[in-house]
Design a protein around this motif. Structure first.
Motif, short mmCIF file in Angstrom:
data_model
loop_
_atom_site.label_atom_id
_atom_site.label_comp_id
_atom_site.label_asym_id
_atom_site.label_seq_id
_atom_site.Cartn_x
_atom_site.Cartn_y
_atom_site.Cartn_z
N VAL A 1 4.86 6.38 36.32
CA VAL A 1 4.24 7.71 36.41
C VAL A 1 3.09 7.82 35.41
N GLN A 2 3.30 7.35 34.19
CA GLN A 2 2.24 7.41 33.19
C GLN A 2 1.04 6.56 33.59
N THR A 3 1.30 5.41 34.16
CA THR A 3 0.21 4.54 34.63
C THR A 3 -0.60 5.25 35.71
N MET A 4 0.09 5.91 36.64
CA MET A 4 -0.61 6.66 37.69
C MET A 4 -1.49 7.74 37.07
N LYS A 5 -0.98 8.42 36.05
CA LYS A 5 -1.77 9.45 35.36
C LYS A 5 -2.96 8.82 34.65
N ASP A 6 -2.73 7.68 33.99
CA ASP A 6 -3.81 6.99 33.28
C ASP A 6 -4.94 6.58 34.22
N TYR A 7 -4.59 6.23 35.44
CA TYR A 7 -5.60 5.82 36.42
C TYR A 7 -6.21 6.99 37.19
N PRO B 1 -20.25 15.38 47.13
CA PRO B 1 -20.52 13.94 46.97
C PRO B 1 -20.03 13.39 45.62
N ASP B 2 -20.23 14.13 44.54
CA ASP B 2 -19.76 13.67 43.23
C ASP B 2 -18.24 13.61 43.17
N GLU B 3 -17.58 14.63 43.70
CA GLU B 3 -16.11 14.62 43.74
C GLU B 3 -15.61 13.43 44.54
N LEU B 4 -16.21 13.21 45.69
CA LEU B 4 -15.78 12.14 46.58
C LEU B 4 -15.98 10.77 45.93
N MET B 5 -17.09 10.58 45.25
CA MET B 5 -17.34 9.30 44.59
C MET B 5 -16.29 9.04 43.50
N ASP B 6 -16.03 10.03 42.66
CA ASP B 6 -15.03 9.86 41.60
C ASP B 6 -13.64 9.71 42.19
N TYR B 7 -13.33 10.50 43.22
CA TYR B 7 -12.03 10.40 43.89
C TYR B 7 -11.81 9.00 44.43
N ASN B 8 -12.78 8.49 45.16
CA ASN B 8 -12.64 7.16 45.77
C ASN B 8 -12.46 6.08 44.72
N GLU B 9 -13.20 6.19 43.62
CA GLU B 9 -13.08 5.20 42.55
C GLU B 9 -11.67 5.23 41.95
N LYS B 10 -11.18 6.42 41.66
CA LYS B 10 -9.85 6.54 41.05
C LYS B 10 -8.75 6.20 42.05
N PHE B 11 -8.88 6.69 43.27
CA PHE B 11 -7.79 6.53 44.23
C PHE B 11 -7.63 5.09 44.70
N THR B 12 -8.69 4.31 44.62
CA THR B 12 -8.56 2.89 44.95
C THR B 12 -7.54 2.23 44.03
N ALA B 13 -7.66 2.47 42.74
CA ALA B 13 -6.72 1.91 41.78
C ALA B 13 -5.34 2.53 41.93
N VAL B 14 -5.29 3.85 42.05
CA VAL B 14 -4.02 4.56 42.18
C VAL B 14 -3.27 4.09 43.42
N GLY B 15 -3.97 3.98 44.52
CA GLY B 15 -3.34 3.56 45.78
C GLY B 15 -2.77 2.15 45.70
N THR B 16 -3.50 1.27 45.03
CA THR B 16 -3.03 -0.12 44.87
C THR B 16 -1.76 -0.16 44.03
N ILE B 17 -1.77 0.52 42.90
CA ILE B 17 -0.59 0.56 42.02
C ILE B 17 0.59 1.17 42.75
#
Length: 78
Positions: free
Chosen positions: A52-58, A14-30
């Motif tokens: 690439v750096q922006t993707m890493k930053d997010y 659950p913790d991994e999924l919550m953090d993943y979803n939060e990060k991947f929302t931004a990453v996917g949009t970019i």
């Protein structure tokens, strides 16, 4: 099922999924916005390293690690 999906039983905690979803929302949009711009020529490939750096930053590397950890857990149960 597309090739981006994890095997059905390869799940994140659950913790991994919550953090993943939060990060991947931004990453996917970019990713979606920049990909279209690169394909249509609206964005120069001179900016690719910054993209690439922006993707890493997010958090793309953390997202990849979460997916890999889920697959590794799944495979270890074999």
């Amino acid at each position: 099922q597309d090739n981006m999906d994890l095997p059905l039983r390869a799940t994140m905690t659950p913790d991994e999924l919550m953090d993943y979803n939060e990060k991947f929302t931004a990453v996917g949009t970019i990713y979606a916005e920049k990909t279209v711009k690169y394909i249509t020529g609206q964005e120069s490939f001179d900016s690719y390293d910054q993209f690439v750096q922006t993707m890493k930053d997010y958090g793309i590397e953390e997202c990849i690690a979460y997916r890999q950890t889920a697959v590794d857990r799944y495979l270890s149960k074999g």
